[in-house]
Design a protein around this motif. Structure first.
Motif, PDB file in Angstrom:
ATOM      1  N   ALA A  72     -49.547  34.015 -33.550  1.00  0.00           N
ATOM      2  CA  ALA A  72     -50.030  32.870 -34.321  1.00  0.00           C
ATOM      3  C   ALA A  72     -50.432  31.736 -33.381  1.00  0.00           C
ATOM      4  O   ALA A  72     -50.385  31.862 -32.153  1.00  0.00           O
ATOM      5  CB  ALA A  72     -48.947  32.414 -35.290  1.00  0.00           C
ATOM      6  N   THR A 111     -48.887  28.956 -32.995  1.00  0.00           N
ATOM      7  CA  THR A 111     -47.693  28.388 -32.383  1.00  0.00           C
ATOM      8  C   THR A 111     -46.621  29.468 -32.289  1.00  0.00           C
ATOM      9  O   THR A 111     -46.526  30.326 -33.189  1.00  0.00           O
ATOM     10  CB  THR A 111     -47.152  27.198 -33.197  1.00  0.00           C
ATOM     11  N   PHE A 158     -43.657  29.455 -32.979  1.00  0.00           N
ATOM     12  CA  PHE A 158     -42.720  29.435 -34.103  1.00  0.00           C
ATOM     13  C   PHE A 158     -43.227  30.245 -35.293  1.00  0.00           C
ATOM     14  O   PHE A 158     -42.469  30.527 -36.221  1.00  0.00           O
ATOM     15  CB  PHE A 158     -42.429  27.993 -34.524  1.00  0.00           C
ATOM     16  N   HIS A 159     -44.504  30.635 -35.274  1.00  0.00           N
ATOM     17  CA  HIS A 159     -45.044  31.466 -36.338  1.00  0.00           C
ATOM     18  C   HIS A 159     -45.435  32.858 -35.841  1.00  0.00           C
ATOM     19  O   HIS A 159     -46.024  33.634 -36.587  1.00  0.00           O
ATOM     20  CB  HIS A 159     -46.236  30.781 -37.008  1.00  0.00           C
ATOM     21  N   ASN A 160     -45.147  33.154 -34.574  1.00  0.00           N
ATOM     22  CA  ASN A 160     -45.313  34.532 -34.117  1.00  0.00           C
ATOM     23  C   ASN A 160     -44.381  35.429 -34.917  1.00  0.00           C
ATOM     24  O   ASN A 160     -43.312  35.006 -35.373  1.00  0.00           O
ATOM     25  CB  ASN A 160     -44.967  34.660 -32.638  1.00  0.00           C
ATOM     26  N   SER A 161     -44.766  36.677 -35.111  1.00  0.00           N
ATOM     27  CA  SER A 161     -43.948  37.578 -35.914  1.00  0.00           C
ATOM     28  C   SER A 161     -44.209  39.013 -35.501  1.00  0.00           C
ATOM     29  O   SER A 161     -44.868  39.280 -34.485  1.00  0.00           O
ATOM     30  CB  SER A 161     -44.250  37.380 -37.406  1.00  0.00           C
ATOM     31  N   ARG A 209     -43.013  43.609 -43.566  1.00  0.00           N
ATOM     32  CA  ARG A 209     -43.963  42.543 -43.261  1.00  0.00           C
ATOM     33  C   ARG A 209     -45.261  43.200 -42.817  1.00  0.00           C
ATOM     34  O   ARG A 209     -45.268  44.090 -41.962  1.00  0.00           O
ATOM     35  CB  ARG A 209     -43.427  41.657 -42.139  1.00  0.00           C
ATOM     36  N   PRO A 229     -51.430  36.639 -38.980  1.00  0.00           N
ATOM     37  CA  PRO A 229     -50.605  35.446 -38.774  1.00  0.00           C
ATOM     38  C   PRO A 229     -50.713  34.475 -39.944  1.00  0.00           C
ATOM     39  O   PRO A 229     -51.718  34.457 -40.663  1.00  0.00           O
ATOM     40  CB  PRO A 229     -51.173  34.838 -37.490  1.00  0.00           C
ATOM     41  N   LYS A 230     -49.666  33.702 -40.122  1.00  0.00           N
ATOM     42  CA  LYS A 230     -49.637  32.687 -41.178  1.00  0.00           C
ATOM     43  C   LYS A 230     -49.238  31.369 -40.551  1.00  0.00           C
ATOM     44  O   LYS A 230     -48.059  31.111 -40.301  1.00  0.00           O
ATOM     45  CB  LYS A 230     -48.654  33.104 -42.282  1.00  0.00           C
ATOM     46  N   ASP A 231     -50.251  30.560 -40.293  1.00  0.00           N
ATOM     47  CA  ASP A 231     -50.017  29.289 -39.621  1.00  0.00           C
ATOM     48  C   ASP A 231     -50.010  28.124 -40.594  1.00  0.00           C
ATOM     49  O   ASP A 231     -50.395  28.264 -41.764  1.00  0.00           O
ATOM     50  CB  ASP A 231     -51.097  29.062 -38.551  1.00  0.00           C
ATOM     51  N   GLU A 232     -49.576  26.990 -40.096  1.00  0.00           N
ATOM     52  CA  GLU A 232     -49.543  25.781 -40.904  1.00  0.00           C
ATOM     53  C   GLU A 232     -50.975  25.294 -41.158  1.00  0.00           C
ATOM     54  O   GLU A 232     -51.857  25.426 -40.308  1.00  0.00           O
ATOM     55  CB  GLU A 232     -48.736  24.703 -40.190  1.00  0.00           C
ATOM     56  N   THR A 289     -55.509  34.258 -31.969  1.00  0.00           N
ATOM     57  CA  THR A 289     -54.532  34.711 -32.957  1.00  0.00           C
ATOM     58  C   THR A 289     -54.951  36.092 -33.473  1.00  0.00           C
ATOM     59  O   THR A 289     -56.134  36.440 -33.455  1.00  0.00           O
ATOM     60  CB  THR A 289     -54.438  33.752 -34.161  1.00  0.00           C
TER      61      THR A 289
END
Length: 253
Positions: free
Chosen positions: A120, A122, A124-127, A199, A203-206, A221
């Motif tokens: 992602a 950031t 913090f949104h990597n998955s 899942r 990616p799902k970012d802000e 991304t």
């Protein structure tokens, strides 16, 4: 379809997939939209996995106090599923299997497939894209007196990696000796509760980042897909058979 056990199969109750409450052991607590509580999803993940991570309760004394010298333990194990039971095997001296052979022993079993890395904008949104299952059940030793059931379980464990190609490696090998079988401990874990978590997607970012041209123009991304499969067949050093069995060759397809 899973293989069926012989008439020696013990009667097991139907497993619970829908949690009885939000506090049930198989209730997904985080990212609940990824939860799957259907038998098909749970069993598909179990049947296509190769390694189960198995945990067991720490030892307690007569006053039900946890022994301070015992640590929580999780061990990767070969396994198989037959109908509503998971079977594990190992040497008679296996600490995990000895613990699960005790009356009333509880087991927690997980199987996970990683399908991709999700990057992602950031960290913090990597998955990861994944499929995972968690199973709860009271374990039970398959004693030597239930010889046919024990052999059925060992056969299914041996053939588990070849489910997709209907391979019968148990028959296509030297039969185990009586000593081999007697020195092996087999444990059944009836599936009492289970759930899956899945899942998929990108990616799902802000929103503030997605709408920021400076951010989206600077950082790549996307998804790095993972291919699950077998790469090559390598004959053993003393192999004298010209071609591998068809069920082995078919794994590469």
């Amino acid at each position: 379809m899973s293989p069926s056990m012989s008439s020696t199969t013990s009667t097991t109750s139907e497993p619970t997939f829908q949690p009885s409450s939000s506090k049930a052991p198989n209730a997904v607590q985080r990212l609940k939209d990824r939860a799957r509580y259907d038998e098909q999803t749970v069993y598909d993940i179990l049947d296509t996995g190769l390694v189960a991570h198995v945990s067991f309760s720490t030892h307690r004394d007569d006053d039900d106090h946890i022994d301070d010298d015992e640590w929580p333990t999780v061990i990767p194990m070969a396994y198989t599923r037959i109908e509503h039971e998971i079977f594990l095997h190992g040497h008679l001296a296996s600490r995990l299997l000895k613990a699960l052979s005790e009356e009333g022993a509880k087991a927690c079993i997980t199987v996970t497939h990683v399908d991709g890395l999700v990057l992602a904008l950031t960290p913090f949104h990597n998955s990861m894209n994944y499929r995972s299952v968690i199973v709860f059940g009271h374990a039970r030793l398959i004693p030597d007196s239930e010889h046919e059931r024990k052999i059925d379980a060992l056969t299914a464990i041996t053939n588990h990696p070849f489910r997709a190609t209907s391979g019968d490696r148990w028959t296509d090998a030297r039969p185990p000796s009586e000593a081999d079988v007697k020195s092996t401990r087999v444990v059944s874990v009836p599936i009492e509760m289970a759930s899956a978590k899945v899942r998929a997607g990108g990616p799902k970012d802000e929103k503030k980042d997605v709408e920021n041209e400076d951010v989206i123009g600077r950082y790549w991304t996307g998804v790095i897909k993972s291919k699950q499969g077998w790469e090559a067949i390598q004959p053993g050093p003393y192999n004298r058979v010209a071609e591998p069995p068809q069920y082995v060759a078919n794994l590469l397809k």
